[in-house]
Design a protein around this motif. Sequence first.
Motif, PDB file in Angstrom:
ATOM      1  N   LEU A   1       0.877  -0.861   0.158  1.00  0.00           N
ATOM      2  CA  LEU A   1       0.286  -0.352  -0.302  1.00  0.00           C
ATOM      3  C   LEU A   1       0.958   1.361   0.054  1.00  0.00           C
ATOM      4  O   LEU A   1       0.432   2.475  -0.131  1.00  0.00           O
ATOM      5  N   GLY A   2       1.764   1.150  -0.081  1.00  0.00           N
ATOM      6  CA  GLY A   2       2.265   2.481   0.600  1.00  0.00           C
ATOM      7  C   GLY A   2       2.671   3.360   1.336  1.00  0.00           C
ATOM      8  O   GLY A   2       3.451   4.488   1.553  1.00  0.00           O
ATOM      9  N   LEU A   3       1.995   2.480   2.601  1.00  0.00           N
ATOM     10  CA  LEU A   3       1.562   3.730   3.704  1.00  0.00           C
ATOM     11  C   LEU A   3       3.010   3.837   4.647  1.00  0.00           C
ATOM     12  O   LEU A   3       4.730   2.893   4.539  1.00  0.00           O
ATOM     13  N   PRO A   4       3.662   5.378   4.961  1.00  0.00           N
ATOM     14  CA  PRO A   4       4.375   5.786   5.493  1.00  0.00           C
ATOM     15  C   PRO A   4       5.090   4.818   6.905  1.00  0.00           C
ATOM     16  O   PRO A   4       3.911   4.587   7.215  1.00  0.00           O
ATOM     17  N   HIS A   5       6.258   4.735   7.124  1.00  0.00           N
ATOM     18  CA  HIS A   5       6.880   4.660   8.310  1.00  0.00           C
ATOM     19  C   HIS A   5       6.250   4.633   9.812  1.00  0.00           C
ATOM     20  O   HIS A   5       5.672   4.791  10.516  1.00  0.00           O
ATOM     21  N   ALA A   6       5.967   6.649   9.007  1.00  0.00           N
ATOM     22  CA  ALA A   6       5.021   6.800  10.495  1.00  0.00           C
ATOM     23  C   ALA A   6       3.771   6.776  10.657  1.00  0.00           C
ATOM     24  O   ALA A   6       3.472   6.518  12.096  1.00  0.00           O
ATOM     25  N   ALA A   7       3.445   6.686   9.747  1.00  0.00           N
ATOM     26  CA  ALA A   7       1.823   5.849   9.550  1.00  0.00           C
ATOM     27  C   ALA A   7       1.436   4.801  10.455  1.00  0.00           C
ATOM     28  O   ALA A   7       1.188   3.903  11.230  1.00  0.00           O
ATOM     29  N   LEU A   8       2.032   3.355   9.151  1.00  0.00           N
ATOM     30  CA  LEU A   8       2.666   2.316  10.674  1.00  0.00           C
ATOM     31  C   LEU A   8       3.341   2.428  11.698  1.00  0.00           C
ATOM     32  O   LEU A   8       2.413   1.423  12.194  1.00  0.00           O
ATOM     33  N   ALA A   9       4.186   3.419  12.900  1.00  0.00           N
ATOM     34  CA  ALA A   9       4.403   3.441  14.024  1.00  0.00           C
ATOM     35  C   ALA A   9       3.218   3.948  15.060  1.00  0.00           C
ATOM     36  O   ALA A   9       3.296   3.046  15.657  1.00  0.00           O
TER      37      ALA A   9
END
Length: 300
Positions: free
Chosen positions: A52-60
Motif C-alpha cells: 500500500l505504500g503507507l509511510p513509516h510514521a503511519a505504520l508506527a
Amino acid sequence: MLEELAPRWAALRESALRERRGGDRQRAAGAGRKQRLVFTDRLLATLVHLRLGLPHAALAELFEVDRSTVSTAIREVRRLLAARGFAVPDRPGLRIRTLEDLFAYAQAEAVEIRLDGTEVQVRRPHAGRPGRKAFISGKKRQNTIKTTTFSDHQGRTLFSGVVRPGRMHDQTAVRTEGIAEQFRLHPTVKAEVDSGYQGLAKEFPDQVSAPPKKPGDDACEGDKRAWRELRRRQSSARICVEHTNAEYKQWHPLQRYTGRREDYDETHRAIASLVSDRSARRPTRRRTSTELVLVRTTTC
C-alpha cells in the motif's frame, strides 16, 4: 512464508550484531534490549508498506511504536524478501535467484522465456550531483529506473531484476548484465522479445524472436499484409510478459518510487518475489497449436 523467513531473519540479525561487535557474542542469546515488535508484526508491517505504500510514521502509529522501530523492521525484512528468489511453477520449494539459475532452468525444462523491460519514475537527483542525467529516460522524458523481467508463456514471473538507470537502453543492459552471454552458454533456450532487443535477435537468430522489420513504402500490398500478420503473431506470443510487469505496478511503490534510489533494487526484487509466489500457483495450461491441419489427404 513465515516458517521460511523466521530462521533466516534470526541468522541475518546475528550476523549484523557480530559485525557491529567485531566478534562473537560474549553473553548467551536473549540478553540485552528486547524487540518492541515480534517477527510476525515486523513481517506484517513490511508487507503493508510494500503493498500500500503507507509511510513509516503511519505504520508506527498503527503498531504503537517509534518510527525508527518500523524503519528498522522494514529494512531488515525487505532484505530477506529480496533474497528469497522467485518461485518456479510446478516445482514447490525450488526458487530462481540468479540469471544463471534462470537459463539453466529454461534449458532443462524446455521453457520458452519472454523478456521485456519496464520503467518506474523516481525522484530527480539534486542539482550538481554527478550522474544526474543518467536517470533521464529518452522514452518517458522523466527520471526513471529500468528493470528487466523474464516470464514463461503464461506470464508467470521467472526472474526480475537487472536494475539500471533510465537513460540506459535495453540493448546496453543485455551486454553489460550478461544476458547475451547466457544465450551463448545455453544454445537451446529460446525467447520472445520486443523491438528494443533487435540487436539481440540479430546476434541469436535461432534463439531470439523479435518483431519483423516493416517493409518499405514501395512494397506490394501482399508483403504488407504478411508483415502485419507476422507482427500480430509475435506480439500475441510476447504480450504475457507485459501483463507480468503490470502485476508489479499494482503494488504502490512501483507505481512511482519515492524512496531512496539505492533501495529500489531491493524493493523491486522483494515485490517481484511475492508476485512470483502467487503466479507460480496458477496451473500450467496446455499450449494449443495454431498450425493449419489438412482435413483430407487425397485430392478430388
